[in-house]
Design an enzyme around this catalytic site. Structure first.
Site, PDB file in Angstrom:
ATOM      1  N   ASP A  43      -7.090  -3.441  10.669  1.00  0.00           N
ATOM      2  CA  ASP A  43      -6.314  -2.233  10.367  1.00  0.00           C
ATOM      3  C   ASP A  43      -7.038  -1.001  10.905  1.00  0.00           C
ATOM      4  O   ASP A  43      -7.827  -0.390  10.203  1.00  0.00           O
ATOM      5  CB  ASP A  43      -6.104  -2.118   8.842  1.00  0.00           C
ATOM      6  CG  ASP A  43      -5.254  -0.905   8.479  1.00  0.00           C
ATOM      7  OD1 ASP A  43      -4.599  -0.346   9.386  1.00  0.00           O
ATOM      8  OD2 ASP A  43      -5.249  -0.508   7.301  1.00  0.00           O
TER       9      ASP A  43
ATOM     10  N   HIS B 292      -8.589  -5.637   4.776  1.00  0.00           N
ATOM     11  CA  HIS B 292      -8.247  -4.850   5.951  1.00  0.00           C
ATOM     12  C   HIS B 292      -9.574  -4.445   6.564  1.00  0.00           C
ATOM     13  O   HIS B 292     -10.394  -3.799   5.909  1.00  0.00           O
ATOM     14  CB  HIS B 292      -7.454  -3.587   5.581  1.00  0.00           C
ATOM     15  CG  HIS B 292      -5.982  -3.815   5.566  1.00  0.00           C
ATOM     16  ND1 HIS B 292      -5.078  -2.815   5.341  1.00  0.00           N
ATOM     17  CD2 HIS B 292      -5.255  -4.942   5.780  1.00  0.00           C
ATOM     18  CE1 HIS B 292      -3.853  -3.316   5.413  1.00  0.00           C
ATOM     19  NE2 HIS B 292      -3.934  -4.600   5.663  1.00  0.00           N
TER      20      HIS B 292
ATOM     21  N   ASP C 133     -10.128   5.031  10.532  1.00  0.00           N
ATOM     22  CA  ASP C 133      -9.526   3.890  11.227  1.00  0.00           C
ATOM     23  C   ASP C 133      -9.910   3.808  12.702  1.00  0.00           C
ATOM     24  O   ASP C 133      -9.052   3.621  13.566  1.00  0.00           O
ATOM     25  CB  ASP C 133      -7.999   3.877  11.036  1.00  0.00           C
ATOM     26  CG  ASP C 133      -7.626   3.444   9.620  1.00  0.00           C
ATOM     27  OD1 ASP C 133      -8.072   2.373   9.199  1.00  0.00           O
ATOM     28  OD2 ASP C 133      -6.900   4.181   8.924  1.00  0.00           O
TER      29      ASP C 133
ATOM     30  N   TRP D 105       0.849  -1.190   0.000  1.00  0.00           N
ATOM     31  CA  TRP D 105       0.000   0.000   0.000  1.00  0.00           C
ATOM     32  C   TRP D 105       0.885   1.241   0.000  1.00  0.00           C
ATOM     33  O   TRP D 105       1.817   1.333   0.791  1.00  0.00           O
ATOM     34  CB  TRP D 105      -0.928   0.069   1.222  1.00  0.00           C
ATOM     35  CG  TRP D 105      -1.616   1.403   1.254  1.00  0.00           C
ATOM     36  CD1 TRP D 105      -2.637   1.822   0.457  1.00  0.00           C
ATOM     37  CD2 TRP D 105      -1.259   2.535   2.071  1.00  0.00           C
ATOM     38  NE1 TRP D 105      -2.949   3.134   0.722  1.00  0.00           N
ATOM     39  CE2 TRP D 105      -2.122   3.597   1.714  1.00  0.00           C
ATOM     40  CE3 TRP D 105      -0.300   2.756   3.058  1.00  0.00           C
ATOM     41  CZ2 TRP D 105      -2.058   4.860   2.308  1.00  0.00           C
ATOM     42  CZ3 TRP D 105      -0.238   4.014   3.658  1.00  0.00           C
ATOM     43  CH2 TRP D 105      -1.115   5.040   3.286  1.00  0.00           C
TER      44      TRP D 105
ATOM     45  N   GLU E 238      -3.292  -2.973  -2.193  1.00  0.00           N
ATOM     46  CA  GLU E 238      -4.415  -2.331  -1.485  1.00  0.00           C
ATOM     47  C   GLU E 238      -4.733  -0.995  -2.146  1.00  0.00           C
ATOM     48  O   GLU E 238      -3.873  -0.136  -2.270  1.00  0.00           O
ATOM     49  CB  GLU E 238      -4.025  -2.114  -0.014  1.00  0.00           C
ATOM     50  CG  GLU E 238      -5.088  -1.399   0.809  1.00  0.00           C
ATOM     51  CD  GLU E 238      -4.665  -1.183   2.274  1.00  0.00           C
ATOM     52  OE1 GLU E 238      -3.470  -1.362   2.593  1.00  0.00           O
ATOM     53  OE2 GLU E 238      -5.529  -0.827   3.087  1.00  0.00           O
TER      54      GLU E 238
ATOM     55  N   ASP F 177      -9.659  -2.621   1.776  1.00  0.00           N
ATOM     56  CA  ASP F 177      -9.771  -2.045   3.128  1.00  0.00           C
ATOM     57  C   ASP F 177     -11.118  -1.339   3.143  1.00  0.00           C
ATOM     58  O   ASP F 177     -11.401  -0.507   2.274  1.00  0.00           O
ATOM     59  CB  ASP F 177      -8.600  -1.060   3.327  1.00  0.00           C
ATOM     60  CG  ASP F 177      -8.628  -0.354   4.673  1.00  0.00           C
ATOM     61  OD1 ASP F 177      -9.690   0.160   5.057  1.00  0.00           O
ATOM     62  OD2 ASP F 177      -7.566  -0.284   5.322  1.00  0.00           O
TER      63      ASP F 177
ATOM     64  N   LYS G 122      -6.937   2.695  -2.639  1.00  0.00           N
ATOM     65  CA  LYS G 122      -7.438   3.736  -1.732  1.00  0.00           C
ATOM     66  C   LYS G 122      -8.032   4.871  -2.549  1.00  0.00           C
ATOM     67  O   LYS G 122      -7.510   5.218  -3.608  1.00  0.00           O
ATOM     68  CB  LYS G 122      -6.296   4.235  -0.863  1.00  0.00           C
ATOM     69  CG  LYS G 122      -6.713   5.288   0.140  1.00  0.00           C
ATOM     70  CD  LYS G 122      -5.815   5.270   1.365  1.00  0.00           C
ATOM     71  CE  LYS G 122      -6.113   6.462   2.249  1.00  0.00           C
ATOM     72  NZ  LYS G 122      -5.536   6.350   3.575  1.00  0.00           N
TER      73      LYS G 122
ATOM     74  N   ASP H 232     -11.652   7.722   6.049  1.00  0.00           N
ATOM     75  CA  ASP H 232     -10.861   6.551   6.430  1.00  0.00           C
ATOM     76  C   ASP H 232     -10.226   6.787   7.801  1.00  0.00           C
ATOM     77  O   ASP H 232      -9.014   6.827   7.936  1.00  0.00           O
ATOM     78  CB  ASP H 232      -9.791   6.336   5.350  1.00  0.00           C
ATOM     79  CG  ASP H 232      -8.971   5.090   5.592  1.00  0.00           C
ATOM     80  OD1 ASP H 232      -9.460   4.173   6.260  1.00  0.00           O
ATOM     81  OD2 ASP H 232      -7.821   5.045   5.099  1.00  0.00           O
TER      82      ASP H 232
ATOM     83  N   HIS I 217     -11.602   2.417   2.507  1.00  0.00           N
ATOM     84  CA  HIS I 217     -10.977   3.015   1.319  1.00  0.00           C
ATOM     85  C   HIS I 217     -11.903   3.235   0.130  1.00  0.00           C
ATOM     86  O   HIS I 217     -11.445   3.227  -1.011  1.00  0.00           O
ATOM     87  CB  HIS I 217      -9.794   2.154   0.882  1.00  0.00           C
ATOM     88  CG  HIS I 217      -8.630   2.245   1.819  1.00  0.00           C
ATOM     89  ND1 HIS I 217      -7.385   1.765   1.518  1.00  0.00           N
ATOM     90  CD2 HIS I 217      -8.534   2.792   3.063  1.00  0.00           C
ATOM     91  CE1 HIS I 217      -6.573   1.992   2.535  1.00  0.00           C
ATOM     92  NE2 HIS I 217      -7.254   2.608   3.480  1.00  0.00           N
TER      93      HIS I 217
HETATM   94  C1  RNT Z   1      -3.817   3.226   4.876  1.00  0.00           C
HETATM   95  C2  RNT Z   1      -3.938   1.778   4.643  1.00  0.00           C
HETATM   96  C3  RNT Z   1      -2.814   0.941   5.161  1.00  0.00           C
HETATM   97  C4  RNT Z   1      -2.308   1.369   6.523  1.00  0.00           C
HETATM   98  C5  RNT Z   1      -1.349   0.398   7.159  1.00  0.00           C
HETATM   99  C6  RNT Z   1      -0.658   0.989   8.334  1.00  0.00           C
HETATM  100  O1  RNT Z   1      -4.933   3.935   4.540  1.00  0.00           O
HETATM  101  O2  RNT Z   1      -5.143   1.319   5.160  1.00  0.00           O
HETATM  102  O3  RNT Z   1      -3.174  -0.385   5.137  1.00  0.00           O
HETATM  103  O4  RNT Z   1      -3.372   1.585   7.409  1.00  0.00           O
HETATM  104  O5  RNT Z   1      -0.474  -0.057   6.220  1.00  0.00           O
HETATM  105 ZN    ZN Z   2      -5.461  -0.762   5.200  1.00  0.00          ZN
END
Ligand code: RNT
Ligand code: ZN
Length: 434
Positions: A340, A300, A310, A197, A238, A273, A240, A308, A276
């Site tokens: 994640d 993720h 988290d 990523w 990954e 993810d 985004k 995003d 994303h």
């Molecule tokens: C970032 C991605 C990625 C990170 C990690 C730390 O938007 O989700 O996966 O969160 O690699």
């Molecule tokens: Zn991620």
């Protein structure tokens, strides 16, 4: 004889007795809760090391960059590999189920005088993590760290940078990570998922969208030219949609990452993810779409609030729905599941454990649904009964199955028991770090 239970009155029935009653209720719907528990106990879920220290890692003191951010300054953060490992061991006490270790390259552990830059890291810089994984019988997943590092082009990019020196540095980092991932797989005997990523993107309207994407493609091609056994190392890509400071454009958009994976099926798998995508898009719907075409996919699992962000994963609708798609399509062995999220505003060990416990709940819940029966209703076009049954299923005594699962796994029960352990660890360990 039917027992009547009053919530909170623990003397009325033990966890086991409550489970036995619940089990009968499930059995009446054709659901085998013992089998659900036995299945879930062996399904690995990747626990990300980066919740423990706000994605700092050990290879630099710099700021978190790449469009991601942690917010909050709760005390007791892990400052060393030893502290991070101790915290992770505590998390493992707090959760049921099978944990796999998920590392970022920035968590390399250098002995004195051993420090190298990211393009030169080697398996030996992760030996302590391998020992840690072996001690706990865990596999290891891995992530090259294409962020929080000064080597970026004038546009802030790395794998898609127009500066060839910069791009080469990061390609070498990716290749080094493939070699490390191979070492992890060999040492642990388990598959190592290696996720690529990068936050590469642009803050404002681009003059060239294609150039960065062509360079990103070439960079991934070069990284994957490093030899590896695809049965043991699973690189993924990954996507985004945007990040902080890169609002207008990301090189690794969804279409880019998915197309790359589709055209390179023998060397890489796609990773989604669930933070994303545009806010009304849901990954639960994308899981079966991808499973239609890819033998394996990776996830993720996070909780986005408006962006995003988290946040810690909680037992709400979308993760439940994601788990259902994995379980009812018999894809527990086709989906590599990794957590994640990173919250620095609450006790980090609790944040870590709550998210892991949540995903276990989602999977267990999905395993305890009459999935075949519900499919049949849909296929027969009996949408009236489908709605009635789906609503009824929400009232099944799932909490009793969950409590029993925790007991079987030796994990604390929801509520007071969990809180007591969090407080103990805070008092004895984390609070002393200030
Ligand atoms: C970032 C991605 C990625 C990170 C990690 C730390 O938007 O989700 O996966 O969160 O690699
Ligand atoms: Zn991620």
């Amino acid at each position: 004889m039917q027992k009547f239970l009053f919530s909170g009155d623990e003397d009325m029935a033990t966890i086991k007795e409550r489970y036995e009653i619940a089990k009968e209720q499930y059995a009446a719907l054709g659901i085998d809760t013992d089998a659900a528990i036995a299945t879930l106990k062996d399904v690995p879920v990747s626990l990300h090391c980066w919740q423990g220290d706000d994605v700092h890692g050990f290879d630099s003191d710099g700021q978190l960059t790449g469009g991601i951010q942690t917010t909050g300054n709760y005390p007791g953060i892990a400052r060393t590999p030893e502290e991070l490992m101790a915290d992770m061991e505590e998390v493992m006490k707090l959760v049921p189920g099978k944990v796999k270790l998920n590392l970022h390259a920035s968590y390399a552990i250098f002995e004195k005088g051993q420090k190298v830059d990211r393009d030169k890291i080697e398996p030996k810089h992760f030996q302590k993590w391998v020992d840690f994984a072996k001690k706990h019988h865990m596999g290891i997943d891995f992530n090259p760290t294409f962020f929080s590092h000064p080597c970026v082009g004038p546009d802030g990019m790395n794998l898609s940078s127009a500066d060839e020196y910069v791009r080469k540095f990061w390609i070498e980092h990716g290749k080094a990570c493939i070699r490390i991932a191979s070492y992890f797989a060999e040492q642990t005997g388990e598959v190592c998922v290696m996720n690529i990523w990068t936050g590469d993107g642009l803050k404002d309207v681009p003059a060239d969208r294609m150039g960065p994407r062509m360079r990103y493609k070439d960079s991934v091609d070069q990284i994957l030219s490093e030899p590896y056994d695809f049965n043991k190392v699973k690189p993924c890509l990954e996507s985004k949609v945007f990040g902080i400071g890169v609002e207008a454009f990301t090189s690794g958009s969804s279409e880019f990452a998915l197309s790359y994976a589709a055209f390179n099926k023998d060397k890489l798998i796609p990773l989604m993810d669930n933070g994303h995508y545009h806010p009304t898009e849901v990954v639960s719907d994308k899981i079966p779409a991808l499973l239609t075409f890819f033998p394996e996919i990776a996830l993720h699992i996070t909780r986005p609030i408006r962006w995003d962000s988290d946040h810690v994963v909680l037992f709400d609708d979308e993760p439940k729905e994601m788990a259902k798609e994995i379980v009812r399509n018999n894809a527990l062995n086709r989906v590599h599941m990794a957590l994640d999220y990173f919250d620095a505003s609450i006790n980090r060990v609790s944040a870590w454990a709550v998210g892991f416990r949540t995903w276990q709940k989602c999977l267990l819940n999905a395993l305890c649904l009459p999935n075949e029966h519900l499919k049949e209703l849909q296929n027969a076009g009996n949408f009236t009964q489908l709605m009635i049954d789906q609503e009824a299923d929400k009232m099944l005594p799932f909490g009793d199955v969950w409590a029993y699962y925790n007991e079987v796994c030796g994990a604390p029960q929801e509520g007071a028991e969990y809180s007591a352990e969090i407080s103990r660890y805070w008092n004895e360990v984390q609070s002393k770090r200030q």
